[in-house]
Design a protein around this motif. Structure first.
Motif, PDB file in Angstrom:
ATOM      1  N   UNK A 112       0.838  -1.199   0.000  1.00  0.00           N
ATOM      2  CA  UNK A 112       0.000   0.000   0.000  1.00  0.00           C
ATOM      3  C   UNK A 112       0.873   1.248   0.000  1.00  0.00           C
ATOM      4  N   UNK A 113       1.948   1.236   0.811  1.00  0.00           N
ATOM      5  CA  UNK A 113       2.836   2.393   0.859  1.00  0.00           C
ATOM      6  C   UNK A 113       3.543   2.604  -0.481  1.00  0.00           C
ATOM      7  N   UNK A 114       3.767   1.506  -1.215  1.00  0.00           N
ATOM      8  CA  UNK A 114       4.391   1.627  -2.528  1.00  0.00           C
ATOM      9  C   UNK A 114       3.384   2.083  -3.585  1.00  0.00           C
ATOM     10  N   UNK A 115       2.144   2.243  -3.178  1.00  0.00           N
ATOM     11  CA  UNK A 115       1.138   2.729  -4.108  1.00  0.00           C
ATOM     12  C   UNK A 115       0.534   1.646  -4.977  1.00  0.00           C
ATOM     13  N   UNK A 116       0.585   0.409  -4.541  1.00  0.00           N
ATOM     14  CA  UNK A 116       0.012  -0.690  -5.306  1.00  0.00           C
ATOM     15  C   UNK A 116      -1.140  -1.271  -4.502  1.00  0.00           C
ATOM     16  N   UNK A 117      -2.191  -1.671  -5.181  1.00  0.00           N
ATOM     17  CA  UNK A 117      -3.284  -2.344  -4.486  1.00  0.00           C
ATOM     18  C   UNK A 117      -2.765  -3.673  -3.926  1.00  0.00           C
ATOM     19  N   UNK A 118      -2.816  -3.848  -2.612  1.00  0.00           N
ATOM     20  CA  UNK A 118      -2.223  -5.055  -2.025  1.00  0.00           C
ATOM     21  C   UNK A 118      -2.810  -6.341  -2.593  1.00  0.00           C
ATOM     22  N   UNK A 119      -4.098  -6.346  -2.890  1.00  0.00           N
ATOM     23  CA  UNK A 119      -4.709  -7.574  -3.387  1.00  0.00           C
ATOM     24  C   UNK A 119      -4.137  -7.956  -4.750  1.00  0.00           C
ATOM     25  N   UNK A 120      -4.017  -6.963  -5.608  1.00  0.00           N
ATOM     26  CA  UNK A 120      -3.412  -7.216  -6.910  1.00  0.00           C
ATOM     27  C   UNK A 120      -1.984  -7.728  -6.743  1.00  0.00           C
ATOM     28  N   UNK A 121      -1.271  -7.043  -5.868  1.00  0.00           N
ATOM     29  CA  UNK A 121       0.133  -7.402  -5.679  1.00  0.00           C
ATOM     30  C   UNK A 121       0.258  -8.826  -5.166  1.00  0.00           C
ATOM     31  N   UNK A 122      -0.589  -9.188  -4.200  1.00  0.00           N
ATOM     32  CA  UNK A 122      -0.503 -10.545  -3.663  1.00  0.00           C
ATOM     33  C   UNK A 122      -0.841 -11.588  -4.715  1.00  0.00           C
ATOM     34  N   UNK A 123      -1.830 -11.259  -5.570  1.00  0.00           N
ATOM     35  CA  UNK A 123      -2.191 -12.220  -6.610  1.00  0.00           C
ATOM     36  C   UNK A 123      -0.990 -12.439  -7.529  1.00  0.00           C
ATOM     37  N   UNK A 124      -0.345 -11.343  -7.906  1.00  0.00           N
ATOM     38  CA  UNK A 124       0.810 -11.488  -8.795  1.00  0.00           C
ATOM     39  C   UNK A 124       1.971 -12.155  -8.069  1.00  0.00           C
ATOM     40  N   UNK A 125       2.098 -11.824  -6.779  1.00  0.00           N
ATOM     41  CA  UNK A 125       3.257 -12.313  -6.028  1.00  0.00           C
ATOM     42  C   UNK A 125       3.122 -13.795  -5.691  1.00  0.00           C
ATOM     43  N   UNK A 126       1.955 -14.182  -5.166  1.00  0.00           N
ATOM     44  CA  UNK A 126       1.846 -15.523  -4.603  1.00  0.00           C
ATOM     45  C   UNK A 126       1.065 -16.517  -5.458  1.00  0.00           C
ATOM     46  N   UNK A 127       0.135 -16.056  -6.291  1.00  0.00           N
ATOM     47  CA  UNK A 127      -0.736 -16.997  -7.007  1.00  0.00           C
ATOM     48  C   UNK A 127      -0.246 -17.238  -8.428  1.00  0.00           C
ATOM     49  N   UNK A 128      -0.022 -16.155  -9.141  1.00  0.00           N
ATOM     50  CA  UNK A 128       0.289 -16.314 -10.565  1.00  0.00           C
ATOM     51  C   UNK A 128       1.554 -17.117 -10.832  1.00  0.00           C
ATOM     52  N   UNK A 129       2.606 -16.975  -9.986  1.00  0.00           N
ATOM     53  CA  UNK A 129       3.826 -17.743 -10.295  1.00  0.00           C
ATOM     54  C   UNK A 129       3.653 -19.249 -10.195  1.00  0.00           C
ATOM     55  N   UNK A 130       2.543 -19.706  -9.631  1.00  0.00           N
ATOM     56  CA  UNK A 130       2.384 -21.163  -9.506  1.00  0.00           C
ATOM     57  C   UNK A 130       1.063 -21.616 -10.124  1.00  0.00           C
ATOM     58  N   UNK A 131       0.610 -20.924 -11.158  1.00  0.00           N
ATOM     59  CA  UNK A 131      -0.686 -21.304 -11.718  1.00  0.00           C
ATOM     60  C   UNK A 131      -0.549 -22.238 -12.913  1.00  0.00           C
TER      61      UNK A 131
END
Lengths: 521, 376
Positions: free
Chosen positions: B37-56
């Protein structure tokens, strides 16, 4: 309640309770201490004495209950607050820096910024006026345990307390040093100071205390005048039932018996600046006998035990011989394989690994001697076998515990000690060396352990017991030797040994002072 | 006013021993959300890209296994050290030395092609890692040096040694001056497990086998008992007749060999040659893996997969959101921080105490430092 000398008690405690988790360490304790009395606090280990005293000294906070000081309700939130009220404490385990002088140690606790020289002068004056001569310039590391205790007492007295709490003060003193201490305490009483005297030694409580409060399982079970009680009636109050007396069957033909443990001119240089060098110790322990080693703590007993057990190896392989074989160069495992067993002083962290189960702690000392039974092919531990063996020991020694195979740290001191001693007895060792077999153990468990040691010797083993508890040594030993400053006196046959003779040796009288009829050729 | 008090448990809590990594992971997610959030990114989007997409997708799972294999191998070895209270921080260096020594055959004898090459390389890799780990062990037992410092400093020595090798004596003469060795021949390359599905190689199998073997060692064998006793109560270990110096060597050699195996597996499997840098900090990240896995080899397998994901996620957020892939480091750091913090709950429970009776001026201060109290 009980007699007041001038209407108000110095200290009154009402309903003081302290709960640790599921354990109620102190349960609605009531206690009155009058001005100018020596009040005994009696109880077995784990009865709640230390917890009560810690609450009075402000290092623990009670869950409920009230404390009145000179009739005023007070809240003692810290040791500093206790000192300000006028409560001083001398702990059983001293908190002194060995590398500093006595005066520097006192200055650290006074915390008022006065110069060391004036503190030293005051301490010197006070110590002589109370018959506890002390050189404030001396390094604590060079002082005997008795002298260290004087520092603690002087530093307590410098704060001019009204109430002085002494926790097991004689446990580290020779009988003669204890007499000196009693004179000082009587002098303090005559000056109108009050003393709370914690002990489990009934004779000395009868001798110097005006009143006694007895604790058992965290509750007050009675207030009494100890002078009107007998030692056994006091013991009954403490323990709740009669403690079985230890029976020592006489041994015959001991002179002809084979020495199973021979120590010849055992010498060891000090490992650290404050440890004691061992100087030419020689001793034989024969099959069928119990030899006791008395001595004030810190006179080399720990160093001696390490050397005999093989935790520290000797240069001269013949300086320790087990069953006729040189063992000085063998590790503790090698000595165990020769038939020796060892019980160290410290239970948690030395004799047992605190966070391991009892069955694993069985493996600790027996993985090599019982290798076939407990360790299978390829170094796999037979967990069913060690579990069964641990249960066998638990039954044999009556170890009380809360789970089938609990962690060592979850047991009370006495029960863990019974397990540790039982672990070695279970092997039927031919040589058994025990350091402080019943230190901090309740009376019932202590009697059990002592009886077991005697029976082991009577079945043909050699038993060597190092202890600070003279009563214990007189109860179980066939002969008593005294360790002082790294030297060991000749063993004194029990028939000739008296408290006075042993006490003199403990204080450093010439070893030649004692008779030595048990001397070997 | 309220204050917190830590009360010692009579027994260590099995429940919190198991829960602690999960609580730590949840706290990491919360702190990560704040960071995004402090970096100006929607945390939910970031988490999806960070934790879900790399293992889909399946091939991505293979990438995960490639990253997880060295982490697990190293962490399993480190767990033995840490259980023995021996602090090997230099697995990164042992990993590099394993890679270097294991590469001796394919780099210096490229003509030697035989089914024997790979086993020899793996063996040499383990020997290299173990030998490098023997240095801090020797210094500790002989001179009493602190193994944390010596093992850590040797990491930089190893890194610079590798850098010199690939720029100097081992540089590929046909490599257009690039600082790297020749490509390994086919018999020196660790085969892929399922070449049709993805790149994952046998390194992952080594990791799983090592985890199971070390688990048996630690929980079923006398040697593992020795490790645990010496680590938790050295004096009791000496009383048992276990030698501390021998243990220092055992732990360092075992962890060094496993780190060396990880190193040569990485070089021969994922990279195929030596380069100036062969590790994105696996040796250090494995420390986190070891603790997140509760120093239990089976827990370490799970923790290794989680930490491998933080690497992949870091790359993903960099390409998708333009955030520095140092984010991965931040996540790894937070995870270690929280897991160590949560471990307090294994031995202590927290109690809230209301101080209603005390006078406000004396006790108004909230006690930040909790009091530790013995249960008896």
């Amino acid at each position: 309640m009980s007699a007041n000398q001038d209407g108000t008690n110095l200290l009154e405690v009402r309903g003081l309770t302290k709960i640790f988790g599921t354990l109620t360490a102190c349960d609605h304790i009531d206690l009155d201490i009058a001005k100018g009395e020596i009040h005994a606090l009696l109880g077995e280990n784990g009865a709640g004495k230390s917890t009560l005293v810690k609450m009075l000294f402000g290092s623990l906070e009670p869950n409920s209950g009230e404390i009145f000081w000179n009739g005023q309700a007070v809240r003692i939130s810290s040791p500093g607050a206790a000192k300000k009220l006028g409560i001083g404490m001398v702990f059983q385990h001293f908190s002194l820096f060995e590398a500093l002088t006595a005066a520097e140690n006192i200055a650290l606790s006074l915390d008022d910024g006065s110069p060391i020289s004036s503190i030293a002068a005051k301490a010197r004056a006070l110590s002589y006026s109370y018959g506890l001569p002390l050189d404030p310039e001396s390094l604590v590391g060079d002082l005997s345990v008795g002298e260290r205790q004087r520092i603690e007492i002087i530093r307590c007295l410098l704060q001019t307390p009204q109430l002085i709490i002494l926790d097991e003060p004689t446990s580290v003193l020779t009988p003669q040093e204890a007499d000196k201490l009693f004179e000082t305490l009587e002098r303090l009483r005559s000056e109108g100071k009050s003393i709370l005297y914690i002990s489990h030694r009934l004779e000395e409580v009868k001798r110097i205390c005006d009143r006694a409060t007895v604790l058992r399982h965290g509750k007050v079970v009675g207030h009494c005048n100890p002078r009107e009680e007998t030692a056994s009636s006091l013991a009954r109050m403490m323990v709740g039932n009669e403690v079985q007396a230890v029976v020592r069957a006489p041994v015959e033909g001991i002179d002809k018996a084979q020495p199973l443990l021979e120590i010849r001119n055992l010498t060891r240089k000090p490992a650290t600046p404050f440890s004691i060098p061992l100087k030419g110790i020689s001793l034989n322990v024969r099959a069928g006998e119990v030899i006791g080693i008395a001595g004030v703590a810190g006179n080399g007993q720990g160093e001696f035990f390490e050397s005999v057990s093989g935790e520290v190896l000797q240069q001269d392989a013949a300086s320790v011989r087990i069953r006729g074989k040189d063992a000085g160069g063998l590790t503790i495992t090698g000595r165990r394989l020769l038939g020796a067993a060892f019980v160290p002083e410290e239970r948690l962290g030395h004799g047992a690994a605190p966070r391991m189960k009892l069955s694993e702690n069985l493996l600790l000392s027996r993985h090599a001697t019982d290798g076939k039974a407990f360790v299978g092919a390829g170094g796999m531990v037979k967990s069913a076998a060690i579990y069964t063996a641990a249960q066998r020991i638990i039954v044999a020694m009556d170890v009380r515990k809360s789970a089938p195979d609990p962690e060592a740290a979850a047991l009370s001191g006495g029960n863990l000690q019974k397990f540790i001693v039982g672990r070695e007895l279970d092997r039927r060792p031919s040589v058994m060396v025990v350091n402080q077999p019943t230190w901090g153990v309740d009376a019932g468990a202590a009697a059990h352990i002592r009886q077991a040691l005697i029976e082991l010797s009577r079945s043909g083993s050699a038993v060597l017991v190092i202890s600070q508890d003279l009563d214990e040594l007189f109860e179980i030993s066939d002969a008593i030797a005294v360790m002082h400053n790294g030297e060991l006196s000749k063993p004194l046959p029990i028939a000739e040994a008296t408290f006075e003779k042993v006490g003199l040796l403990m204080g450093g009288a010439e070893p030649g002072h004692a008779e030595h009829t048990l001397e070997t050729a | 006013m309220m204050r917190l008090e830590l009360v010692k448990r009579p027994q260590r809590s099995g429940l919190f021993s198991a829960l602690s990594p999960f609580i730590a992971f949840a706290l990491t997610i919360v702190a990560g959300a704040i960071m995004f959030a402090l970096l100006g990114v929607n945390p939910l989007t970031a988490f999806r890209i960070y934790f879900i997409e790399p293992v889909s997708q399946v091939w991505q799972l293979h990438e995960l296994a490639i990253k997880a294999a060295p982490l697990i191998l190293i962490a399993v070895g480190l767990s033995v050290c840490y259980k023995a209270n021996i602090w090997n921080i230099g697995a990164e260096g042992q990993f590099i030395l394993g890679g270097i020594v294991g590469s001796i055959i394919p780099v210096l004898f490229p003509q030697f092609e035989s089914p024997l090459v790979l086993p020899l390389m793996l063996l040499l890799g383990m020997v290299g890692g173990a030998a490098y780990a023997a240095i801090p062990a020797l210094l500790k037992t002989r001179f009493g040096t602190n193994e944390i410092l010596t093992s850590l400093m040797l990491v930089y020595v190893a890194q610079l040694f590798l850098d010199w090798l690939v720029r100097g004596p081992w540089r590929d003469p046909q490599g257009h001056g690039f600082p790297q060795t020749i490509q390994f021949n086919d018999s020196a390359v660790l085969p892929e497990l399922m070449p049709d599905a993805g790149r994952a190689n046998w390194g992952f199998v080594f990791a799983l086998v090592a985890a199971v073997l070390v688990w048996i060692l630690m929980s079923r064998m006398l040697k593992g008992f020795e490790v645990r006793v010496l680590g938790s109560s050295p004096r009791a270990g000496r009383f048992a007749g276990f030698g501390l110096n021998r243990m220092v060597f055992f732990a360092f050699l075992l962890s060094g060999a496993l780190a060396g195996l990880a190193g040569i597996s990485e070089v021969s499997g994922a990279i195929g040659q030596l380069q100036p840098v062969i590790s994105p900090g696996y040796g250090f990240t494995a420390i986190i893996v070891a603790f997140l896995g509760r120093l239990n080899p089976l827990g370490i397998v799970a923790a290794g997969l989680v930490l491998a994901l933080t690497y992949l996620g870091g790359e993903a957020v960099q390409s998708a959101l333009g955030i520095s892939d140092k984010v991965a480091r931040v996540f790894q750091g937070m995870l270690l921080f929280f897991v160590l913090g949560c471990d307090t709950l294994i031995h202590y429970r927290i109690r809230l105490i209301g101080l209603t009776l005390t006078k406000p001026e004396s006790a108004a201060k909230l006690e930040a430092a909790p009091k530790l109290k013995e249960a008896r």
